[in-house]
Scaffold this motif. Structure first.
Motif, PDB file in Angstrom:
ATOM      1  N   ALA A  58       2.660   5.100  -7.978  1.00 24.45           N
ATOM      2  CA  ALA A  58       2.499   3.936  -7.092  1.00 24.45           C
ATOM      3  C   ALA A  58       2.215   2.688  -7.914  1.00 24.45           C
ATOM      4  CB  ALA A  58       1.376   4.189  -6.087  1.00 24.45           C
ATOM      5  N   LYS A  59       1.346   2.814  -8.888  1.00 24.56           N
ATOM      6  CA  LYS A  59       1.030   1.689  -9.778  1.00 24.56           C
ATOM      7  C   LYS A  59       2.271   1.264 -10.544  1.00 24.56           C
ATOM      8  CE  LYS A  59      -1.483  -1.122 -12.318  1.00 24.56           C
ATOM      9  NZ  LYS A  59      -2.121  -2.309 -11.808  1.00 24.56           N
ATOM     10  N   ARG A  60       2.986   2.245 -11.111  1.00 24.63           N
ATOM     11  CA  ARG A  60       4.191   1.959 -11.885  1.00 24.63           C
ATOM     12  C   ARG A  60       5.247   1.261 -11.028  1.00 24.63           C
ATOM     13  NH1 ARG A  60       4.040   5.184 -15.725  1.00 24.63           N
ATOM     14  NH2 ARG A  60       3.915   7.121 -14.573  1.00 24.63           N
ATOM     15  N   ALA A  61       5.310   1.610  -9.747  1.00 28.07           N
ATOM     16  CA  ALA A  61       6.294   1.019  -8.843  1.00 28.07           C
ATOM     17  C   ALA A  61       5.881  -0.365  -8.346  1.00 28.07           C
ATOM     18  CB  ALA A  61       6.521   1.948  -7.652  1.00 28.07           C
ATOM     19  N   GLY A  62       4.650  -0.776  -8.660  1.00 28.51           N
ATOM     20  CA  GLY A  62       4.226  -2.121  -8.279  1.00 28.51           C
ATOM     21  C   GLY A  62       3.351  -2.210  -7.039  1.00 28.51           C
ATOM     22  N   ASP A  93      -5.987  -0.586  -6.398  1.00 27.44           N
ATOM     23  CA  ASP A  93      -6.948  -0.471  -5.314  1.00 27.44           C
ATOM     24  C   ASP A  93      -6.695   0.805  -4.523  1.00 27.44           C
ATOM     25  OD1 ASP A  93      -7.897  -3.002  -6.018  1.00 27.44           O
ATOM     26  OD2 ASP A  93      -6.790  -4.023  -4.422  1.00 27.44           O
ATOM     27  N   TRP A  94      -7.700   1.213  -3.762  1.00 31.22           N
ATOM     28  CA  TRP A  94      -7.539   2.366  -2.874  1.00 31.22           C
ATOM     29  C   TRP A  94      -8.246   2.087  -1.560  1.00 31.22           C
ATOM     30  CZ3 TRP A  94     -11.419   5.583  -0.924  1.00 31.22           C
ATOM     31  CH2 TRP A  94     -12.687   5.382  -1.435  1.00 31.22           C
ATOM     32  N   ILE A 137       0.854  -1.184   0.000  1.00 29.40           N
ATOM     33  CA  ILE A 137       0.000   0.000   0.000  1.00 29.40           C
ATOM     34  C   ILE A 137       0.895   1.241   0.000  1.00 29.40           C
ATOM     35  CG2 ILE A 137      -1.785   1.287   1.238  1.00 29.40           C
ATOM     36  CD1 ILE A 137      -2.583  -1.441   2.531  1.00 29.40           C
ATOM     37  N   ALA A 138       0.735   2.078  -1.011  1.00 32.17           N
ATOM     38  CA  ALA A 138       1.491   3.325  -1.106  1.00 32.17           C
ATOM     39  C   ALA A 138       0.707   4.440  -0.411  1.00 32.17           C
ATOM     40  CB  ALA A 138       1.726   3.686  -2.574  1.00 32.17           C
ATOM     41  N   GLU A 139       1.388   5.162   0.434  1.00 31.72           N
ATOM     42  CA  GLU A 139       0.783   6.254   1.213  1.00 31.72           C
ATOM     43  C   GLU A 139       0.745   7.527   0.382  1.00 31.72           C
ATOM     44  OE1 GLU A 139      -1.034   8.126   4.146  1.00 31.72           O
ATOM     45  OE2 GLU A 139      -0.249   6.143   4.613  1.00 31.72           O
ATOM     46  N   ILE A 140      -0.456   7.995   0.072  1.00 34.19           N
ATOM     47  CA  ILE A 140      -0.589   9.272  -0.632  1.00 34.19           C
ATOM     48  C   ILE A 140      -0.662  10.399   0.402  1.00 34.19           C
ATOM     49  CG2 ILE A 140      -1.973  10.661  -2.220  1.00 34.19           C
ATOM     50  CD1 ILE A 140      -0.630   8.201  -3.540  1.00 34.19           C
ATOM     51  N   SER A 141      -1.562  10.279   1.370  1.00 29.04           N
ATOM     52  CA  SER A 141      -1.798  11.271   2.434  1.00 29.04           C
ATOM     53  C   SER A 141      -1.533  12.683   1.946  1.00 29.04           C
ATOM     54  CB  SER A 141      -1.026  10.915   3.696  1.00 29.04           C
ATOM     55  OG  SER A 141       0.357  11.023   3.514  1.00 29.04           O
ATOM     56  N   GLY A 142      -0.728  13.439   2.655  1.00 30.19           N
ATOM     57  CA  GLY A 142      -0.463  14.833   2.292  1.00 30.19           C
ATOM     58  C   GLY A 142       0.720  15.011   1.365  1.00 30.19           C
TER      59      GLY A 142
END
Length: 142
Positions: free
Chosen positions: A35-39, A99-100, A14-19
């Protein structure tokens, strides 16, 4: 000798978008794509209103000092993700196949996230004893 077990399941990343968007939706959308590109399997947003979260956390200790309402509002305004961005961010997730999920910080946040069909929730460490928040999330069945 014991048999060696093969690991058949990969971790769910799970990649953290947050702020990290820096207050710009263009950055939020780019972070989703990166994030998608990084897997990554999913991205996580944070849903809160700066003033409400600050009021809830007045007095929290940060770097050895007790934070005031004003300091917290200032901090949370820099990391705030406007609710108006959610449809576009979710749309981008669907478009590229990632996913999100979202962190919620109040019952009101959960109510909003349910209007955009949030698939799952994360509860922050600061909110782990917030019965109202936990009950609101539990009531979603997610």
């Amino acid at each position: 000798m014991p048999a060696v077990m093969a690991i058949t399941q990969s971790p769910y990343i799970i990649a953290e978008i947050s702020g990290n968007h820096g207050g710009r939706i263009e950055n939020a959308l780019r972070l989703i794509e990166e994030a998608k590109r990084a897997g990554a399997d999913a991205v996580k947003f944070q849903c809160f209103e700066p003033e409400a979260l600050a009021a809830k956390r007045v007095g929290v200790i940060w770097h050895g000092s007790q934070m005031t309402y004003g300091q917290l509002v200032s901090l949370y305004r820099t990391t705030h993700t406007p609710k108006a961005w959610y449809p576009e961010m979710i749309g981008r997730c669907e478009e590229i196949g990632i996913d999100w999920l979202a962190s919620a910080f109040s019952r009101e946040d959960v109510m909003f996230l349910e209007t955009v069909d949030c698939p799952r929730y994360k509860i922050s460490a600061y909110e782990m004893l917030d019965g109202d928040l936990i009950s609101a999330i539990a009531a979603t069945g997610k």
